[in-house]
Design a protein around this motif. Structure first.
Motif, PDB file in Angstrom:
ATOM      1  N   GLU A  87       0.813  -1.222   0.000  1.00  0.00           N
ATOM      2  CA  GLU A  87       0.000   0.000   0.000  1.00  0.00           C
ATOM      3  C   GLU A  87       0.844   1.269   0.000  1.00  0.00           C
ATOM      4  O   GLU A  87       0.559   2.230   0.711  1.00  0.00           O
ATOM      5  CB  GLU A  87      -1.006  -0.009   1.158  1.00  0.00           C
ATOM      6  CG  GLU A  87      -1.977  -1.174   1.083  1.00  0.00           C
ATOM      7  CD  GLU A  87      -2.959  -1.218   2.235  1.00  0.00           C
ATOM      8  OE1 GLU A  87      -2.878  -0.379   3.152  1.00  0.00           O
ATOM      9  OE2 GLU A  87      -3.819  -2.116   2.215  1.00  0.00           O
ATOM     10  N   TYR A  88       1.906   1.268  -0.819  1.00  0.00           N
ATOM     11  CA  TYR A  88       2.768   2.446  -0.956  1.00  0.00           C
ATOM     12  C   TYR A  88       2.607   3.061  -2.330  1.00  0.00           C
ATOM     13  O   TYR A  88       2.751   2.384  -3.340  1.00  0.00           O
ATOM     14  CB  TYR A  88       4.241   2.094  -0.714  1.00  0.00           C
ATOM     15  CG  TYR A  88       4.595   2.111   0.744  1.00  0.00           C
ATOM     16  CD1 TYR A  88       4.879   3.307   1.385  1.00  0.00           C
ATOM     17  CD2 TYR A  88       4.606   0.949   1.481  1.00  0.00           C
ATOM     18  CE1 TYR A  88       5.179   3.339   2.734  1.00  0.00           C
ATOM     19  CE2 TYR A  88       4.907   0.963   2.832  1.00  0.00           C
ATOM     20  CZ  TYR A  88       5.188   2.166   3.447  1.00  0.00           C
ATOM     21  OH  TYR A  88       5.478   2.193   4.790  1.00  0.00           O
ATOM     22  N   THR A  89       2.288   4.340  -2.345  1.00  0.00           N
ATOM     23  CA  THR A  89       2.238   5.134  -3.565  1.00  0.00           C
ATOM     24  C   THR A  89       3.453   6.056  -3.562  1.00  0.00           C
ATOM     25  O   THR A  89       4.155   6.167  -2.543  1.00  0.00           O
ATOM     26  CB  THR A  89       0.971   6.001  -3.584  1.00  0.00           C
ATOM     27  OG1 THR A  89       1.022   6.903  -2.463  1.00  0.00           O
ATOM     28  CG2 THR A  89      -0.292   5.148  -3.506  1.00  0.00           C
ATOM     29  N   ASP A  90       3.683   6.745  -4.673  1.00  0.00           N
ATOM     30  CA  ASP A  90       4.790   7.699  -4.716  1.00  0.00           C
ATOM     31  C   ASP A  90       4.628   8.769  -3.637  1.00  0.00           C
ATOM     32  O   ASP A  90       5.600   9.147  -2.984  1.00  0.00           O
ATOM     33  CB  ASP A  90       4.887   8.367  -6.091  1.00  0.00           C
ATOM     34  CG  ASP A  90       5.496   7.451  -7.138  1.00  0.00           C
ATOM     35  OD1 ASP A  90       5.944   6.336  -6.786  1.00  0.00           O
ATOM     36  OD2 ASP A  90       5.534   7.858  -8.314  1.00  0.00           O
ATOM     37  N   ASP A  91       3.408   9.246  -3.440  1.00  0.00           N
ATOM     38  CA  ASP A  91       3.190  10.266  -2.408  1.00  0.00           C
ATOM     39  C   ASP A  91       3.533   9.751  -1.013  1.00  0.00           C
ATOM     40  O   ASP A  91       4.124  10.463  -0.208  1.00  0.00           O
ATOM     41  CB  ASP A  91       1.749  10.777  -2.429  1.00  0.00           C
ATOM     42  CG  ASP A  91       1.490  11.724  -3.580  1.00  0.00           C
ATOM     43  OD1 ASP A  91       2.466  12.321  -4.098  1.00  0.00           O
ATOM     44  OD2 ASP A  91       0.317  11.873  -3.974  1.00  0.00           O
ATOM     45  N   LYS A  92       3.186   8.517  -0.745  1.00  0.00           N
ATOM     46  CA  LYS A  92       3.489   7.933   0.569  1.00  0.00           C
ATOM     47  C   LYS A  92       4.993   7.693   0.728  1.00  0.00           C
ATOM     48  O   LYS A  92       5.538   7.839   1.818  1.00  0.00           O
ATOM     49  CB  LYS A  92       2.696   6.637   0.754  1.00  0.00           C
ATOM     50  CG  LYS A  92       2.609   6.164   2.181  1.00  0.00           C
ATOM     51  CD  LYS A  92       1.616   5.018   2.314  1.00  0.00           C
ATOM     52  CE  LYS A  92       1.633   4.459   3.705  1.00  0.00           C
ATOM     53  NZ  LYS A  92       0.753   3.299   3.837  1.00  0.00           N
ATOM     54  N   LEU A  93       5.666   7.348  -0.370  1.00  0.00           N
ATOM     55  CA  LEU A  93       7.111   7.118  -0.311  1.00  0.00           C
ATOM     56  C   LEU A  93       7.882   8.407  -0.040  1.00  0.00           C
ATOM     57  O   LEU A  93       8.971   8.376   0.518  1.00  0.00           O
ATOM     58  CB  LEU A  93       7.613   6.478  -1.608  1.00  0.00           C
ATOM     59  CG  LEU A  93       7.217   5.018  -1.814  1.00  0.00           C
ATOM     60  CD1 LEU A  93       7.603   4.569  -3.215  1.00  0.00           C
ATOM     61  CD2 LEU A  93       7.849   4.133  -0.755  1.00  0.00           C
ATOM     62  N   LYS A  94       7.319   9.531  -0.419  1.00  0.00           N
ATOM     63  CA  LYS A  94       7.985  10.820  -0.193  1.00  0.00           C
ATOM     64  C   LYS A  94       8.152  11.130   1.287  1.00  0.00           C
ATOM     65  O   LYS A  94       9.037  11.886   1.669  1.00  0.00           O
ATOM     66  CB  LYS A  94       7.198  11.952  -0.853  1.00  0.00           C
ATOM     67  CG  LYS A  94       7.263  11.936  -2.360  1.00  0.00           C
ATOM     68  CD  LYS A  94       6.423  13.062  -2.935  1.00  0.00           C
ATOM     69  CE  LYS A  94       6.464  13.062  -4.445  1.00  0.00           C
ATOM     70  NZ  LYS A  94       5.647  14.158  -5.006  1.00  0.00           N
ATOM     71  N   THR A  95       7.313  10.529   2.114  1.00  0.00           N
ATOM     72  CA  THR A  95       7.362  10.808   3.557  1.00  0.00           C
ATOM     73  C   THR A  95       7.610   9.551   4.388  1.00  0.00           C
ATOM     74  O   THR A  95       7.448   9.573   5.612  1.00  0.00           O
ATOM     75  CB  THR A  95       6.053  11.480   4.019  1.00  0.00           C
ATOM     76  OG1 THR A  95       4.951  10.624   3.713  1.00  0.00           O
ATOM     77  CG2 THR A  95       5.854  12.837   3.337  1.00  0.00           C
ATOM     78  N   ILE A  96       8.006   8.462   3.735  1.00  0.00           N
ATOM     79  CA  ILE A  96       8.243   7.203   4.446  1.00  0.00           C
ATOM     80  C   ILE A  96       9.373   7.383   5.469  1.00  0.00           C
ATOM     81  O   ILE A  96      10.351   8.082   5.214  1.00  0.00           O
ATOM     82  CB  ILE A  96       8.574   6.066   3.445  1.00  0.00           C
ATOM     83  CG1 ILE A  96       8.553   4.698   4.139  1.00  0.00           C
ATOM     84  CG2 ILE A  96       9.889   6.312   2.747  1.00  0.00           C
ATOM     85  CD1 ILE A  96       8.653   3.523   3.165  1.00  0.00           C
ATOM     86  N   SER A  97       9.213   6.765   6.614  1.00  0.00           N
ATOM     87  CA  SER A  97      10.274   6.809   7.629  1.00  0.00           C
ATOM     88  C   SER A  97      11.383   5.835   7.228  1.00  0.00           C
ATOM     89  O   SER A  97      11.156   4.898   6.451  1.00  0.00           O
ATOM     90  CB  SER A  97       9.728   6.427   9.006  1.00  0.00           C
ATOM     91  OG  SER A  97       9.429   5.035   9.056  1.00  0.00           O
ATOM     92  N   TYR A  98      12.550   6.040   7.772  1.00  0.00           N
ATOM     93  CA  TYR A  98      13.671   5.144   7.481  1.00  0.00           C
ATOM     94  C   TYR A  98      13.345   3.718   7.919  1.00  0.00           C
ATOM     95  O   TYR A  98      13.601   2.760   7.182  1.00  0.00           O
ATOM     96  CB  TYR A  98      14.948   5.641   8.173  1.00  0.00           C
ATOM     97  CG  TYR A  98      16.116   4.734   7.920  1.00  0.00           C
ATOM     98  CD1 TYR A  98      16.787   4.756   6.701  1.00  0.00           C
ATOM     99  CD2 TYR A  98      16.545   3.830   8.892  1.00  0.00           C
ATOM    100  CE1 TYR A  98      17.859   3.909   6.451  1.00  0.00           C
ATOM    101  CE2 TYR A  98      17.616   2.981   8.644  1.00  0.00           C
ATOM    102  CZ  TYR A  98      18.261   3.024   7.434  1.00  0.00           C
ATOM    103  OH  TYR A  98      19.315   2.183   7.187  1.00  0.00           O
TER     104      TYR A  98
END
Length: 81
Positions: free
Chosen positions: A56-67
């Protein structure tokens, strides 16, 4: 007491911190840079669009993903045999 016997060779490179110069500062990346970094690692790790959809990862979600979430994603879906 640790001692080194006379004439033994010591590999002093193991004490070098030069390797950290090449690490990414994940917490201080811009959102676009973080997305690009994630995508580059995904290519290397063999993570595809289907894997990202399952997680459930989109590009928008990847922009703020934690390490921590990024590492979990790579270890869950990447480097498949």
């Amino acid at each position: 007491k640790d001692t080194v016997s006379e004439g033994s060779d010591i590999d002093e490179s193991v004490f070098s911190t030069a390797v950290i110069d090449n690490l990414a500062d994940f917490d201080n990346m811009t959102e676009e840079r973080r997305l690009g970094h994630c995508q580059a690692i995904f290519v290397t790790a063999g993570i595809n669009a289907d894997d990202l959809a399952k997680a459930e990862y989109t590009d928008d979600k990847l922009k703020t993903i934690s390490y921590d979430d990024f590492v979990t994603l790579v270890y869950t879906y990447g480097y498949k045999s």
